[in-house]
Design a protein around this motif. Structure first.
Motif, short mmCIF file in Angstrom:
data_model
loop_
_atom_site.label_atom_id
_atom_site.label_comp_id
_atom_site.label_asym_id
_atom_site.label_seq_id
_atom_site.Cartn_x
_atom_site.Cartn_y
_atom_site.Cartn_z
N VAL A 386 0.85 -1.20 0.00
CA VAL A 386 0.00 0.00 0.00
C VAL A 386 0.89 1.24 0.00
O VAL A 386 0.66 2.20 -0.75
N LYS A 387 1.88 1.22 0.86
CA LYS A 387 2.80 2.36 0.95
C LYS A 387 3.60 2.52 -0.33
O LYS A 387 3.78 3.64 -0.84
N ALA A 388 4.08 1.40 -0.89
CA ALA A 388 4.89 1.46 -2.11
C ALA A 388 4.09 1.99 -3.29
O ALA A 388 4.63 2.71 -4.14
N LYS A 389 2.80 1.63 -3.36
CA LYS A 389 1.97 2.11 -4.46
C LYS A 389 1.56 3.57 -4.27
O LYS A 389 1.14 4.23 -5.21
N GLY A 390 1.65 4.06 -3.02
CA GLY A 390 1.32 5.46 -2.75
C GLY A 390 -0.16 5.78 -2.83
O GLY A 390 -0.54 6.93 -3.06
N VAL A 391 -1.02 4.77 -2.61
CA VAL A 391 -2.45 5.02 -2.70
C VAL A 391 -3.01 5.49 -1.36
O VAL A 391 -2.52 5.10 -0.30
N LYS A 392 -4.02 6.33 -1.43
CA LYS A 392 -4.71 6.84 -0.25
C LYS A 392 -6.20 6.54 -0.36
O LYS A 392 -6.74 6.41 -1.47
N ILE A 393 -6.84 6.43 0.78
CA ILE A 393 -8.30 6.25 0.79
C ILE A 393 -8.95 7.50 0.21
O ILE A 393 -8.65 8.62 0.63
N ASP A 395 -8.67 8.12 -3.09
CA ASP A 395 -8.01 8.35 -4.37
C ASP A 395 -8.86 7.85 -5.54
O ASP A 395 -9.64 6.90 -5.41
N THR A 396 -8.66 8.47 -6.69
CA THR A 396 -8.98 7.80 -7.96
C THR A 396 -7.76 6.95 -8.28
O THR A 396 -6.62 7.43 -8.23
N VAL A 397 -7.99 5.66 -8.57
CA VAL A 397 -6.87 4.74 -8.79
C VAL A 397 -6.98 4.07 -10.14
O VAL A 397 -8.06 3.97 -10.73
N GLU A 421 -8.19 13.09 0.51
CA GLU A 421 -7.70 11.72 0.63
C GLU A 421 -6.95 11.52 1.96
O GLU A 421 -6.34 12.46 2.48
N THR A 422 -7.02 10.31 2.50
CA THR A 422 -6.36 10.02 3.78
C THR A 422 -5.46 8.80 3.64
O THR A 422 -5.73 7.89 2.85
N ASP A 423 -4.40 8.78 4.44
CA ASP A 423 -3.47 7.64 4.43
C ASP A 423 -4.11 6.43 5.09
O ASP A 423 -4.92 6.54 6.02
N PHE A 424 -3.69 5.27 4.63
CA PHE A 424 -4.13 4.01 5.24
C PHE A 424 -3.14 3.62 6.34
O PHE A 424 -1.92 3.71 6.17
N THR A 425 -3.66 3.22 7.47
CA THR A 425 -2.84 2.72 8.56
C THR A 425 -3.24 1.27 8.84
O THR A 425 -4.41 0.99 9.08
N MET A 426 -2.27 0.39 8.79
CA MET A 426 -2.56 -1.02 9.07
C MET A 426 -3.03 -1.15 10.51
O MET A 426 -2.40 -0.62 11.44
N PRO A 427 -4.15 -1.82 10.75
CA PRO A 427 -4.65 -1.94 12.12
C PRO A 427 -3.68 -2.73 12.99
O PRO A 427 -2.97 -3.62 12.51
#
Length: 749
Positions: A386-393, A395-397, A421-427
Motif C-alpha cells: 500500500v505504501k509502495a503504491k502510494g495510494v490513499k483512501i 483516491d482515484t486509482v 484523501e487520507t493515508d491508510f494505517t494497518m490496524p
C-alpha cells in the motif's frame, strides 16, 4: 544424504548444498522453497480448478523472482523446479501421456523483448521468415488421430500427462471425428494435433445473458467458460455449450512431413481441422511489429478473445535446429498484450484474515466493469505494498484486471486528488477477534493474527478450505454454510474449531441464521430490499404455514451426507485439510505416499520429513510446529473418533492376488462386462500389470470390449495379443495363454 546429484539433463543439481561462506544463501533457499510451493499451487488452481487466485502478471512476477533466485544461486535449480515444469492436471479425469511433450511458450511483454528474441535467432539462422498468429484465450488441448480417426483428446496437464477429455471434445462440432484426404494431402497414419478450445465471443455474450436470466452468476471471461465447459464429468453438459476449436501446432507424426509451420496449417485445413483465419507469414521483424500493432487494436473484434500474438520461425528444419529448453521452444515466443486498465474510486481499505492468520489489506472500490466483469474489491497484498503504491483512501486509482482474472490496484491518479484523501494505517488488532497482529517470524512482511484457535475469520476460511476440491471435497458446504457454523446469529458457534465438523447433525444446524458474506472480501452483503445486512436460514426451510414445523433444506441434508462420505478420502487430502502453513496438495501427497499414516507423519523428525521429495526443511519445520500445539492434535483425534481415514490402506499379504500379469503392459479399450474402465484398470494393476492408453510394439496385451475403436485395429496391425472382453476374467486369473505352436510343432517366431 548427498549434497550433489545429477539432474535429468545431465547437469549437477546442488539444491541440497550448504553455503557457509554465503550468509544470504539460506534465506534464498527458504524463499525458493516457499515460491516453488506457491507457484505449484497457483498452477493447480489455474489448470485443475479453473479458478486462479492471482493474475497472469502476478504469476509472472513470482516466476521471474524464482528465475532470478536460480540465476543468482544455480545450486537451487533442479529438475522439479517450476521453472522446469509446464502445468499440472486433475485427478478427476483419467491421466493420459502425450505422445510428445506439450511445451509452454516463452512470454514477453514488450517489443524490445521480441527484438531481443529475434536477435538471438538471427544470430544463429539469419533471414528466416516468421509466422505470426493471434494467441487465443482458451484451453490448450491435444488431439491424437490414428489412421484418420480421432482416438484421444486430452488437456495440456503438466505437459507430459494430461486429462482424458475425449468424450467432451467429441461434442465440439469444429473437431472432426475423421480426417478427410485432399489433393496433395493424404491422411497420415498418426497425427498429434495441438490446439485451443475456446468460446466464440458472440456466443459467450449470449451464454452470460442466459446465465443471468436463469439466476446464475455469469462467467468472468471466455477462457474460464471454455475450461469449465470442457472439463465437465458429464459430456452431455459440454455438448450444451457452443465451444469451438482452432489447431495451432503438431506433435507426433507418422506419414506426413511438413516443410514449414504454414505448410502444416495448409495440411490441417485440407484434412478438415480448422486453423486460425488470422495467421500470416512475414519476412521482416518490422512486419512482425506491424502485425502485433494491428491485432492489438482489434483484439475485441475477432471471433474469439485473444491475449497476445505468437511469433514462430516458419521452417520446420530451422525449428528443429533451434530446439527447445525443458519448458519452451526456442523458435517461438508469445507477446502478451498489456492488461486492460480503468480508473475508479478507492472508497476504503479494509483488512481480511486468511486461514493461516495472514492479514491482507484490500481495496473497496466504486464498482466498475473491467475485462468483462464488475469489480468492487481488489487486493493490496500487505501494508508495505500500500505504501509502495502510494495510494490513499479516497483516491482515484488505476485498476488493472491483469490476465482477466484478479483485479489489482496499480497506482493512484495523483492529478485527480482534491486534498480529502487520507493515508491508510494497518490496524494493530485483528478485525475479526481483536488479537494483536504481528509478524509470524522476524523479517516477515506480512502481519498475522496469532489467535488461530478462536479467531472466527481464520476458522471460517479453514472450514471453507477443508470443504474444497483439494481437501475433503464436501459438496453443499459452501462459504455461507461455513460462515453459519462459525458465526450464527443470536447463538453460540455450532463448532469451536474444525475438529467438530464431522460430528455435525441436522438438529444442531437447523436453527442457524447467518449474515451472508462476500467470499472475496468477507464483508456482509446488503439485502437489496432493505439495505440492511442480508440474513438467511441456510439449513432450514421456511416454517410450514399450517403446522409451523421447520424442516431441513435438501442442501443441508446432502451436506451432512457428504461429510460422512468425505471421511473415506485418501490420506493426502486429510493432511492438506489441516491447513498447516506451507503445506499444499503437492507436499501433502508426497508425505502421504512416503509415510502412509498420519501418526507416522506426526512422529517423524524434521530431517526425515525434509528428505521427502517435494517437502524440504521449511515445510518439515511447519509440520512439527503444528503438531506441537495441543488443540491441533485434538482436531486429529476428534476426526479419528468420527471415523476419518488416518492412513492409506496397505495391501494385506494374506489377501494378495496372484501376480498373473506381472510386468505386462495392458491397453483396455471398449466396454468390459461388469467393469468400469477404472475398475478394469485396477484389476490389472492388482495382479501386477500396468495400464497405458496407447498401443505400441511394447504393449503386452489389448483387452477389447464392446466398441473397441482404433486401438483394436492398431493391435491387429502390430500383432499385439488381443483379449476379448468376455475373456477378461480368465485373463486376470491365468494371464496370457501360451502361444500356439506352428504346424511343424515349433514355436512361432
Amino acid at each position: 544424504m548427498s549434497t550433489t546429484d545429477t539432474g535429468r539433463d545431465g547437469t549437477e543439481d546442488h539444491s541440497g548444498a550448504e553455503r557457509p561462506d554465503d550468509p544470504g544463501f539460506e534465506a534464498a533457499r527458504t524463499r525458493h522453497e516457499a515460491l516453488a510451493a506457491e507457484i505449484t499451487e497457483h498452477r493447480r488452481r489455474y489448470y485443475v480448478d479453473d479458478a486462479p487466485l492471482v493474475s497472469d502478471s502476478q504469476f509472472d512476477d513470482l516466476m521471474h523472482e524464482l528465475v532470478d533466485l536460480e540465476t543468482a544461486h544455480p545450486e537451487l535449480k533442479n529438475a522439479d523446479s517450476p521453472t522446469e515444469q509446464v502445468g499440472t492436471f486433475s485427478e478427476a479425469f483419467t491421466p493420459v501421456t502425450h505422445l510428445e511433450k506439450m511445451l509452454s511458450l516463452q512470454d514477453v511483454f514488450s517489443l524490445d523483448e521480441v527484438q531481443a528474441w529475434a536477435d538471438r535467432i538471427t544470430a544463429e539462422v539469419p533471414g528466416e521468415p516468421y509466422l505470426c498468429e493471434v494467441k487465443i484465450d482458451g484451453l490448450a488441448v491435444d488431439l491424437v488421430y490414428e489412421n484418420g480417426r480421432l482416438a484421444r483428446a486430452a488437456t495440456r496437464g503438466d505437459g507430459t500427462t494430461g486429462e482424458d477429455v475425449t468424450a467432451n471434445v467429441a461434442t465440439i462440432g469444429a473437431v472432426p471425428q475423421r480426417l478427410t484426404a485432399a489433393e496433395g494431402f493424404d491422411v497420415p497414419e498418426l497425427l498429434e494435433v495441438r490446439g485451443e478450445v475456446y468460446f466464440p465471443s458472440a456466443d459467450f455474450a449470449l451464454l452470460n445473458e442466459a446465465q443471468v436470466e436463469a439466476g446464475k452468476a455469469p462467467f468472468a471471461n471466455p477462457r474460464n467458460a471454455a475450461a469449465g465447459s470442457l472439463r465437465q464429468k458429464d459430456a452431455t453438459k459440454t455438448a450444451e455449450r457452443p465451444l469451438s476449436f482452432i489447431a495451432h501446432g503438431l506433435g507426433a507424426l507418422r506419414g506426413f512431413e511438413p516443410q514449414s509451420q504454414s505448410h502444416s496449417y495448409e495440411a490441417l485445413d485440407a484434412w478438415g481441422l480448422p486453423t486460425s483465419p488470422y495467421w500470416k507469414v512475414v519476412d521482416t521483424l518490422d512486419e512482425v511489429f506491424g502485425y502485433i500493432e494491428d491485432f492489438g487494436s482489434q483484439r475485441h473484434t475477432l471471433v474469439h478473445e485473444i491475449d497476445g500474438v505468437v511469433v514462430k520461425i516458419d521452417r520446420i528444419a530451422v525449428q528443429r535446429r533451434l530446439g527447445a529448453t525443458s519448458r519452451t521452444p526456442r523458435w517461438a515466443v508469445a507477446y502478451k498484450f498489456a492488461p486492460e486498465e480503468v480508473n475508479t474510486k478507492l472508497l476504503d481499505i479494509l483488512v481480511s484474515i486468511g486461514r493461516t492468520g495472514r492479514a491482507t489489506p484490500y481495496a473497496v472500490l466504486e464498482p466498475v466493469r473491467v475485462a468483462g466483469s464488475e469489480v468492487e474489491f481488489a487486493t493490496l497484498h500487505n501494508a508495505d505494498q500500500v505504501k509502495a503504491k502510494g495510494v490513499k483512501i479516497g483516491d482515484t486509482v488505476v485498476l488493472r484486471k491483469a490476465g482477466d482474472v484478479i483485479p489489482e490496484v496499480v497506482a493512484p491518479v495523483a492529478a485527480a486528488r482534491d486534498g480529502s484523501e487520507t493515508d491508510f494505517t494497518m490496524p494493530e488488532r485483528c478485525p475479526e477477534c481483536d488479537a494483536v497482529l504481528a509478524p509470524a517470524a522476524e523479517g516477515d512482511v506480512d502481519l498475522r493474527c496469532p489467535n488461530a484457535r478462536t479467531c472466527p475469520g481464520q476458522l471460517r476460511e479453514r472450514l471453507a478450505y477443508l470443504s474444497g476440491r483439494s481437501c475433503f471435497d464436501v459438496d453443499r458446504m459452501g462459504y455461507i454454510a461455513c460462515s453459519a457454523l462459525v458465526e450464527p446469529l443470536g447463538m453460540d458457534p455450532v463448532i469451536e474449531n474444525e475438529g467438530g465438523v464431522f460430528s455435525l447433525t441436522i438438529e444442531q444446524i437447523l436453527p442457524i441464521k447467518v449474515v451472508v458474506r462476500d467470499p472475496d472480501s468477507g464483508l456482509p452483503k446488503p439485502d437489496p430490499k432493505t439495505g440492511e445486512d442480508k440474513v438467511v436460514t441456510p439449513f432450514a426451510r421456511q416454517p410450514d404455514k399450517k403446522t409451523g414445523e421447520i424442516l431441513p433444506r435438501k442442501n443441508a441434508e446432502e451436506m451432512i451426507q457428504n461429510l460422512d462420505k468425505a471421511k473415506s478420502q485418501p490420506l493426502w487430502r486429510v493432511v492438506n485439510a489441516l491447513s498447516i502453513r506451507h503445506v499444499g496438495p503437492v507436499s501433502a501427497q508426497a508425505l502421504a505416499e512416503h509415510f502412509g499414516d498420519l501418526d507416522r507423519i506426526a512422529e517423524a523428525d524434521e530431517e526425515e520429513m525434509a528428505a521427502v521429495d517435494g517437502v524440504g526443511p521449511t515445510i518439515a519445520a511447519a509440520i512439527k510446529d503444528w503438531f506441537a500445539v495441543d488443540w491441533h492434535r485434538e482436531i486429529v483425534e476428534r476426526w479419528r473418533e468420527a471415523g476419518v481415514r488416518m492412513q492409506d490402506d496397505a495391501p494385506d499379504p494374506s489377501e494378495a492376488l496372484p501376480q498373473t500379469l506381472e510386468g505386462l503392459t495392458v491397453v483396455i479399450t471398449g466396454g468390459i462386462p461388469e467393469y468400469t474402465r477404472e475398475g478394469a484398470a485396477a484389476a490389472v494393476k492388482a495382479r501386477g500389470g500396468k495400464t497405458t492408453s496407447s498401443v505400441s510394439k511394447k504393449t503386452g496385451a489389448v483387452v477389447a470390449g464392446d466398441k473397441p475403436g482404433s486401438k483394436y485395429d492398431k493391435a491387429v496391425q502390430l500383432g499385439v495379443p488381443i483379449v476379448q472382453g468376455d475373456e477378461f476374467e480368465r485373463f486376470l486369473a491365468e494371464g496370457l495363454p501360451e502361444p500356439e505352436p506352428d504346424d511343424d510343432g515349433s514355436d512361432p517366431e
